[in-house]
Design a protein around this motif. Structure first.
Motif, short mmCIF file in Angstrom:
data_model
loop_
_atom_site.label_atom_id
_atom_site.label_comp_id
_atom_site.label_asym_id
_atom_site.label_seq_id
_atom_site.Cartn_x
_atom_site.Cartn_y
_atom_site.Cartn_z
N PHE A 166 -5.32 -1.22 4.19
CA PHE A 166 -5.92 -2.13 5.15
C PHE A 166 -4.87 -3.09 5.74
O PHE A 166 -4.77 -3.26 6.94
N ALA A 167 -4.09 -3.66 4.82
CA ALA A 167 -3.07 -4.62 5.27
C ALA A 167 -2.06 -3.95 6.20
O ALA A 167 -1.58 -4.57 7.16
N ALA A 168 -1.77 -2.67 5.92
CA ALA A 168 -0.82 -1.95 6.78
C ALA A 168 -1.38 -1.81 8.20
O ALA A 168 -0.64 -1.86 9.18
N THR B 7 -1.23 -8.12 8.71
CA THR B 7 -1.25 -9.51 8.24
C THR B 7 -1.41 -9.53 6.73
O THR B 7 -1.76 -8.52 6.12
N SER B 8 -1.18 -10.72 6.14
CA SER B 8 -1.39 -10.78 4.70
C SER B 8 -2.87 -11.09 4.44
O SER B 8 -3.57 -11.67 5.27
N LEU B 9 -3.32 -10.67 3.27
CA LEU B 9 -4.76 -10.66 3.02
C LEU B 9 -5.30 -11.99 2.53
O LEU B 9 -4.62 -12.70 1.79
N SER B 10 -6.53 -12.28 2.88
CA SER B 10 -7.21 -13.42 2.27
C SER B 10 -8.20 -12.89 1.23
O SER B 10 -8.54 -11.70 1.24
N PHE C 42 4.37 -3.91 -1.87
CA PHE C 42 3.25 -4.44 -1.09
C PHE C 42 3.00 -5.85 -1.59
O PHE C 42 2.65 -6.06 -2.75
N TYR C 43 3.20 -6.83 -0.72
CA TYR C 43 3.04 -8.20 -1.15
C TYR C 43 1.56 -8.58 -1.19
O TYR C 43 0.85 -8.43 -0.20
N LEU D 176 -5.96 -1.74 -5.30
CA LEU D 176 -4.71 -2.22 -4.69
C LEU D 176 -4.30 -1.31 -3.52
O LEU D 176 -3.91 -1.79 -2.45
N ILE D 177 -4.41 -0.01 -3.75
CA ILE D 177 -4.03 0.95 -2.70
C ILE D 177 -4.92 0.76 -1.47
O ILE D 177 -4.48 0.80 -0.33
#
Ligand code: ADP
Ligand code: MG
Length: 448
Positions: free
Chosen positions: A323-325, A329-332, A292-293, A317-318
């Motif tokens: 959420f990202a899944a 998109t990648s997270l801010s 997970f990036y 992190l999980i």
């Protein structure tokens, strides 16, 4: 008795005690030998420190009384540890045959908890190095190994890592992982079903016993005693024992301290909360494992927010991952902040300020914050001061040294003392508990 012979005195006293207490006394007293009587002190030879401590706790008072009864004299007891006697232990407490190896119940270890997946930093270096050394050479240098540390800091992970490595290095070795809670349940069941022999065969024929969360044994008299005999039996046949506890010695009650002081004479290591660098390294490693990036600034944000519990760090992190899944998109950082706000308990996401605690406590008791930091010791000031120190130690991330400093440069032992005293009052007095709960929620709502 005129001419006092130590051996006669001892055997008569033991007979009397056995008549009063029964077989329980035997386990402790049979391996003991009276060596001499010096200046009204009877010297007893014991196989190790557990025996002297165990006898002291359980029988010493009664024995002194019996000596007086037998001789009319006030005779004290002292102990000499003598390793020769250990040969006598199996006689007093036979170990049943383990049967064929294949019948032995083997623990399964969590394959994710390995040395390779454990991130090493200042906070856990000694614990890690010792665990690794033990897995190469069990039962030798670091035995028993006692591992302390707060909740979620990697104790169970290290136990499983040792188990995994031992299984690899010594495939035939009998390694058991158990929690103190399971040990107690197992023991109680064995009594219930009259299978204590099986119980002993299981625990006393191990090559390595990994026992997690020993604090659970506290105040469970019979199981505690059985545990010490298991411990002795393993230790005397040079089998490896590793024990964890989530109590820090300084914060233990006398009962806890007594239980634990008997286990502490091998190597003791503690794990403390990780520093920022280690927290970042842990997040990086876990995000790699999870494939997970996570952008660097989000890693930094999470690592600076969750400070004292690695399980929560991992959980965060999980949470972000799921959420990202969903969004793809990648997270801010802002998104991460929002997501974690709901997930993290309040005192982790934004630690309470010690100033807020001082302000609200002094307000509650109509004092000035100055009074809390000052030197006056009248009860009307001392109690609120201790309460404020207590709240600071449970509601902030600060060490007792820092807290002492914030209260007019007091020593950390003063803070620990305050903490204990207030804890006791909370245990004893439901009205005080109510007051403190209310104060705590006020402090939290001010902070929000
Ligand atoms: P404890 O038994 O001390 O309460 P655990 O061993 O259960 O803590 O650890 C909680 C979680 O944090 C586990 O998932 C564990 O893998 C992880 N963890 C703890 N310390 C580390 C570390 N140094 N490196 C990687 N993961 C860790
Ligand atoms: Mg654990």
């Amino acid at each position: 008795m005129n001419n006092l012979d130590p051996k006669t005195l001892w055997s008569q006293a033991v007979d009397k005690l056995r008549a009063e207490i029964g077989e329980d006394a035997d386990l402790w007293l049979r391996p003991v030998e009276a060596v001499r009587l010096d200046d009204q002190v009877l010297f007893l030879k014991v196989p190790n420190k557990f025996f002297s401590d165990g006898i002291k706790d359980r029988f010493q008072k009664r024995l002194v009384f019996i000596f007086k009864d037998l001789t009319g004299l006030d005779i004290g007891i002292d102990y000499e540890v003598c390793l020769d006697l250990k040969k006598r232990l199996p006689v007093s407490d036979p170990i049943p045959d383990p049967g064929p190896q294949s019948e032995f119940p083997l623990s399964s270890f969590n394959p994710r908890y390995t040395f390779a997946s454990f991130v090493v930093g200042k906070s856990n270096r000694l614990a890690f190095a010792t665990a690794e050394a033990i897995s190469k050479n069990p039962g030798t240098q670091y035995n028993p190994f006692f591992l302390y540390g707060g909740v979620g800091l990697g104790k169970t992970h290290l136990l499983h890592a040792i188990g995994n490595a031992l299984r690899q290095n010594f495939p035939r070795s009998r390694v058991l992982y158990t929690t103190a809670e399971e040990f107690v349940n197992d023991y109680i069941n064995s009594i219930h079903h009259r299978k204590t022999d099986d119980f002993r065969a299981k625990y006393r024929n191990l090559d390595c016993m990994l026992i997690d969360d020993i604090q659970f044994l506290i105040a469970k008299e019979q199981s505690e005693q059985e545990f010490f005999h298991t411990f002795n039996s393993l230790f005397d046949s040079r089998k490896q024992i590793i024990i964890t506890s989530d109590r820090v010695p300084k914060e233990m009650t006398p009962h806890e301290r007594r239980l634990i002081s008997r286990l502490e004479w091998g190597l003791v290591a503690d794990i403390t909360p990780p520093d920022l660098e280690t927290r970042i390294a842990i997040l990086r490693k876990k995000s790699e494992l999870e494939q997970f990036y996570v952008p660097d600034d989000v890693i930094l944000f999470v690592a600076s927010t969750v400070k004292s519990n690695i399980r929560l760090l991992e959980g965060s992190l999980i949470k972000l991952k799921s959420f990202a899944a969903l969004t793809g998109t990648s997270l801010s950082v802002d998104e991460a902040k929002d997501i974690l706000k709901a997930y993290l308990p309040h005192d982790v996401s934004s630690p309470v300020q010690i100033e807020t605690i001082q302000r609200l406590v002094s307000h509650k008791y109509s004092l000035d914050v100055k009074d809390l930091k000052g030197q006056q010791r009248t009860a009307s000031i001392a109690l609120p001061r201790q309460l404020a120190m207590y709240l600071a130690s449970v509601m902030t991330d600060l060490s007792s040294t820092d807290i002492g400093r914030a209260f007019g440069g007091r020593d950390h032992t003063t803070v620990l003392h305050a903490r204990k005293k207030i804890q006791k009052m909370l245990d004893d007095d439901p009205f005080f508990l109510e007051l403190v709960n209310k104060l705590q929620s006020d402090i939290k709502s001010v902070e929000n």
